[in-house]
Motif scaffolding. Structure first.
Motif, mmCIF file in Angstrom:
data_model
loop_
_atom_site.group_PDB
_atom_site.id
_atom_site.type_symbol
_atom_site.label_atom_id
_atom_site.label_comp_id
_atom_site.label_asym_id
_atom_site.label_seq_id
_atom_site.Cartn_x
_atom_site.Cartn_y
_atom_site.Cartn_z
ATOM 1 N N ALA A 233 0.824 -1.216 0.000
ATOM 2 C CA ALA A 233 0.000 0.000 0.000
ATOM 3 C C ALA A 233 0.854 1.258 0.000
ATOM 4 O O ALA A 233 0.462 2.280 -0.575
ATOM 5 C CB ALA A 233 -0.938 -0.012 1.208
ATOM 6 N N SER A 234 2.010 1.196 0.630
ATOM 7 C CA SER A 234 2.875 2.379 0.722
ATOM 8 C C SER A 234 3.828 2.499 -0.456
ATOM 9 O O SER A 234 4.600 3.450 -0.526
ATOM 10 C CB SER A 234 3.688 2.323 2.029
ATOM 11 N N ASN A 235 3.780 1.534 -1.382
ATOM 12 C CA ASN A 235 4.734 1.523 -2.487
ATOM 13 C C ASN A 235 4.026 1.129 -3.789
ATOM 14 O O ASN A 235 4.063 -0.031 -4.198
ATOM 15 C CB ASN A 235 5.872 0.549 -2.177
ATOM 16 N N GLU A 240 3.058 -2.290 -9.102
ATOM 17 C CA GLU A 240 3.226 -2.353 -10.552
ATOM 18 C C GLU A 240 4.206 -3.462 -10.936
ATOM 19 O O GLU A 240 3.956 -4.223 -11.885
ATOM 20 C CB GLU A 240 3.725 -1.007 -11.075
ATOM 21 N N ALA A 241 5.328 -3.560 -10.206
ATOM 22 C CA ALA A 241 6.310 -4.598 -10.504
ATOM 23 C C ALA A 241 5.721 -5.988 -10.269
ATOM 24 O O ALA A 241 5.936 -6.914 -11.064
ATOM 25 C CB ALA A 241 7.556 -4.395 -9.637
ATOM 26 N N ILE A 249 4.395 -14.832 -15.274
ATOM 27 C CA ILE A 249 4.545 -16.218 -14.821
ATOM 28 C C ILE A 249 3.215 -16.955 -14.744
ATOM 29 O O ILE A 249 3.171 -18.116 -14.359
ATOM 30 C CB ILE A 249 5.258 -16.302 -13.456
ATOM 31 N N ASP A 250 2.103 -16.270 -15.091
ATOM 32 C CA ASP A 250 0.807 -16.916 -15.277
ATOM 33 C C ASP A 250 0.323 -17.629 -14.018
ATOM 34 O O ASP A 250 0.326 -18.857 -13.917
ATOM 35 C CB ASP A 250 0.875 -17.920 -16.446
ATOM 36 N N LEU A 251 -0.100 -16.839 -13.038
ATOM 37 C CA LEU A 251 -0.747 -17.384 -11.852
ATOM 38 C C LEU A 251 -2.268 -17.427 -12.014
ATOM 39 O O LEU A 251 -2.986 -17.741 -11.076
ATOM 40 C CB LEU A 251 -0.408 -16.527 -10.619
ATOM 41 N N GLY A 252 -2.776 -17.112 -13.232
ATOM 42 C CA GLY A 252 -4.221 -17.048 -13.440
ATOM 43 C C GLY A 252 -4.819 -15.759 -12.922
ATOM 44 O O GLY A 252 -6.041 -15.624 -12.813
ATOM 45 N N ILE A 253 -3.972 -14.816 -12.569
ATOM 46 C CA ILE A 253 -4.415 -13.538 -12.015
ATOM 47 C C ILE A 253 -4.015 -12.436 -12.993
ATOM 48 O O ILE A 253 -2.897 -12.419 -13.503
ATOM 49 C CB ILE A 253 -3.760 -13.273 -10.649
ATOM 50 N N ARG A 254 -4.944 -11.531 -13.255
ATOM 51 C CA ARG A 254 -4.636 -10.417 -14.149
ATOM 52 C C ARG A 254 -3.899 -9.297 -13.413
ATOM 53 O O ARG A 254 -2.982 -8.694 -13.956
ATOM 54 C CB ARG A 254 -5.921 -9.880 -14.778
ATOM 55 N N ALA A 255 -4.331 -9.022 -12.189
ATOM 56 C CA ALA A 255 -3.706 -7.919 -11.464
ATOM 57 C C ALA A 255 -4.126 -7.939 -10.003
ATOM 58 O O ALA A 255 -5.155 -8.514 -9.643
ATOM 59 C CB ALA A 255 -4.092 -6.580 -12.089
ATOM 60 N N MET A 256 -3.296 -7.300 -9.168
ATOM 61 C CA MET A 256 -3.656 -7.031 -7.784
ATOM 62 C C MET A 256 -3.753 -5.526 -7.603
ATOM 63 O O MET A 256 -2.967 -4.763 -8.176
ATOM 64 C CB MET A 256 -2.583 -7.575 -6.829
ATOM 65 N N PRO A 295 8.380 -8.976 -2.382
ATOM 66 C CA PRO A 295 9.109 -7.772 -1.948
ATOM 67 C C PRO A 295 10.510 -8.080 -1.423
ATOM 68 O O PRO A 295 11.446 -7.296 -1.626
ATOM 69 C CB PRO A 295 8.221 -7.196 -0.835
ATOM 70 N N VAL A 296 10.663 -9.221 -0.751
ATOM 71 C CA VAL A 296 11.970 -9.607 -0.208
ATOM 72 C C VAL A 296 12.957 -9.849 -1.347
ATOM 73 O O VAL A 296 14.093 -9.359 -1.341
ATOM 74 C CB VAL A 296 11.826 -10.859 0.668
ATOM 75 N N LEU A 297 12.518 -10.615 -2.351
ATOM 76 C CA LEU A 297 13.384 -10.921 -3.484
ATOM 77 C C LEU A 297 13.724 -9.659 -4.273
ATOM 78 O O LEU A 297 14.878 -9.440 -4.661
ATOM 79 C CB LEU A 297 12.698 -11.943 -4.391
ATOM 80 N N LEU A 298 12.720 -8.811 -4.503
ATOM 81 C CA LEU A 298 12.941 -7.610 -5.293
ATOM 82 C C LEU A 298 13.906 -6.652 -4.587
ATOM 83 O O LEU A 298 14.802 -6.083 -5.221
ATOM 84 C CB LEU A 298 11.607 -6.910 -5.567
ATOM 85 N N ARG A 299 13.747 -6.476 -3.270
ATOM 86 C CA ARG A 299 14.632 -5.564 -2.547
ATOM 87 C C ARG A 299 16.072 -6.056 -2.560
ATOM 88 O O ARG A 299 17.011 -5.268 -2.666
ATOM 89 C CB ARG A 299 14.139 -5.369 -1.117
ATOM 90 N N ALA A 300 16.254 -7.376 -2.449
ATOM 91 C CA ALA A 300 17.615 -7.914 -2.520
ATOM 92 C C ALA A 300 18.227 -7.644 -3.886
ATOM 93 O O ALA A 300 19.389 -7.226 -3.991
ATOM 94 C CB ALA A 300 17.596 -9.415 -2.231
ATOM 95 N N LEU A 301 17.467 -7.866 -4.952
ATOM 96 C CA LEU A 301 17.973 -7.635 -6.301
ATOM 97 C C LEU A 301 18.288 -6.168 -6.537
ATOM 98 O O LEU A 301 19.263 -5.827 -7.206
ATOM 99 C CB LEU A 301 16.946 -8.132 -7.330
ATOM 100 N N GLU A 302 17.473 -5.275 -6.003
ATOM 101 C CA GLU A 302 17.674 -3.845 -6.208
ATOM 102 C C GLU A 302 18.870 -3.301 -5.445
ATOM 103 O O GLU A 302 19.538 -2.372 -5.898
ATOM 104 C CB GLU A 302 16.415 -3.081 -5.805
ATOM 105 N N THR A 303 19.148 -3.877 -4.281
ATOM 106 C CA THR A 303 20.200 -3.342 -3.414
ATOM 107 C C THR A 303 21.502 -4.125 -3.477
ATOM 108 O O THR A 303 22.506 -3.690 -2.896
ATOM 109 C CB THR A 303 19.734 -3.324 -1.950
#
Length: 402
Positions: A233-235, A240-241, A249-256, A295-303
């Motif tokens: 909610a704060s990001n 979007e990412a 990766i096709d989880l059957g979900i269009r969006a959150m 979020p954990v994986l993305l933050r590690a990759l970004e930093t």
């Protein structure tokens, strides 16, 4: 890049165990798999570390040791002065009569105030010793930090059992010593304590510890999913990412999307073929787990940090797991050489790994965990089918049935 982890007398590990990730010089470069230990180093280590073994063999203990060190450096000052340190020594008379010892070696800045892209790096080593004989709750007996600028080992600081801190000139606690002596506690690290005092070197180390992202809880925390939704909610960029990844990766979900509910933010999911959005509580366990881990994986990759993921395959589809590994191997997605440390039961993942990325754990009849690398096993060839050989018992670290 973290390349050495030593564990002794910590949960199910009693005897000293060492994970040395340094890749032999004669190992050919496999695209995306290895990175220099630090800028300018000729030695390399893998970006992915996957730990396999039976249930209760000590896999999670390895990740818990790594997570505990990061927590101790970062957060130990925030606990109550009389609170016990959140760990256990091996549960027998021998274990309770000896301290726990943890240490790691990783890359760091030669000059922590230099934030430029080409800032020089070198090896750092951090060591802690916790708990005197039969000391309950366990307290800090020793803490030390060293680095190797120019290839020579230099002590930055060392703390003894009395809490006295000796610091080298590079670390420099002149002007901080009096305040440090007043507030340093037996259950808090020197680094987390000095960070409260805005000590420059300690603050840089404290900030570096913020880039270790783990799904292992060192201190108890309730309502994890609610906390995760608040992060989204704060990001909005994180949402979007996530939606780009969900679609790919096709989880059957269009969006959150995240909306404000009566008691705080709520996550709603739009599905293919469904007319209205669905709340998180109705989503599959796999979707909920991916939402927490992303979020954990993305933050590690970004930093360029370290993602510590226990049982990553519990609710993640086997076809998605290799994709997550590829994120860490891809130089575009992982330009800063982030590392993924993970435990896994899904042996098919061995088909996606090279031998330098594989660690095994097993527990003997005395309840003591042992750690060994696939590369430590004699006659393991690079073109072996690790999946079949592991399931056949050739490497050990498999359940004994019957």
């Amino acid at each position: 890049m973290l390349h050495l982890l030593k564990i002794e007398n910590f949960y199910s590990i009693l005897e000293p165990q060492c994970i040395d990730l340094r890749v032999a010089a004669n190992v050919p470069d496999t695209p995306g798999r290895f990175a220099p230990l630090w800028k300018g180093s000729m030695e390399r280590a893998p970006k992915v570390v996957a730990i396999f073994g039976p249930n209760a063999s000590g896999k999670s203990t390895v990740l818990r040791a790594l997570s505990f060190i990061a927590w101790f450096v970062r957060d130990s000052f925030s606990i109550q002065p009389d609170a016990p340190l959140p760990f256990e020594r091996f549960n027998n008379r021998l274990g309770q009569s000896q301290p726990a010892r943890l240490s790691l070696s990783l890359a760091g800045l030669v000059d922590p105030t230099d934030t430029s892209e080409d800032a020089a790096q070198c090896r750092y080593s951090y060591e802690i010793e916790l708990g005197a004989p039969n000391d309950r709750p366990a307290t800090v007996q020793r803490e030390a930090l060293y680095y190797w600028p120019g290839g020579r080992k230099v002590r930055l600081f060392e703390r003894d059992v009395e809490g006295q801190v000796t610091a080298g000139a590079a670390f420099g606690i002149t002007g901080f010593r009096q305040a440090l002596e007043k507030i340093l506690r037996p259950n808090a690290s020197v680094i987390s304590t000095l960070a409260q005092l805005k000590h420059p070197f300690a603050t840089s180390l404290w900030e570096a510890a913020q880039t270790v992202f783990s799904n292992i809880l060192i201190e108890r925390s309730e309502a994890i999913e609610e906390q995760v939704i608040r992060v989204y909610a704060s990001n909005p960029q994180l949402v979007e990412a996530l939606n780009r990844e969900i679609e790919r990766i096709d989880l059957g979900i269009r969006a959150m999307r995240v909306e404000q509910g009566v008691n705080g933010p709520i996550a709603l999911f739009t599905h293919e073929g469904h007319d209205g959005p669905m709340p998180l509580v109705l989503e599959s366990q796999g979707t909920r787990m991916f939402l927490r881990l992303y979020p954990v994986l993305l933050r590690a990759l970004e930093t360029g940090g370290i993602a510590v993921m226990d049982e990553l395959d519990t609710a993640i589809h086997p076809l998605i797991l290799p994709e997550i590994l590829r994120w860490f191997h891809d130089p575009k997605r992982n330009p800063h050489h982030a590392q993924l440390w993970m435990t896994c039961h899904n042996a098919s993942l061995l088909e996606e790994l090279v031998k330098e990325e594989v660690i095994f754990t097993e527990k003997g009849p005395d309840g003591r965990s042992e750690i060994f690398a696939l590369g430590d096993i004699q006659a393991v060839r690079r073109d072996d089918n690790y999946y079949r050989k592991y399931l056949s018992g050739s490497y050990g670290a498999v359940p004994n049935i019957g």
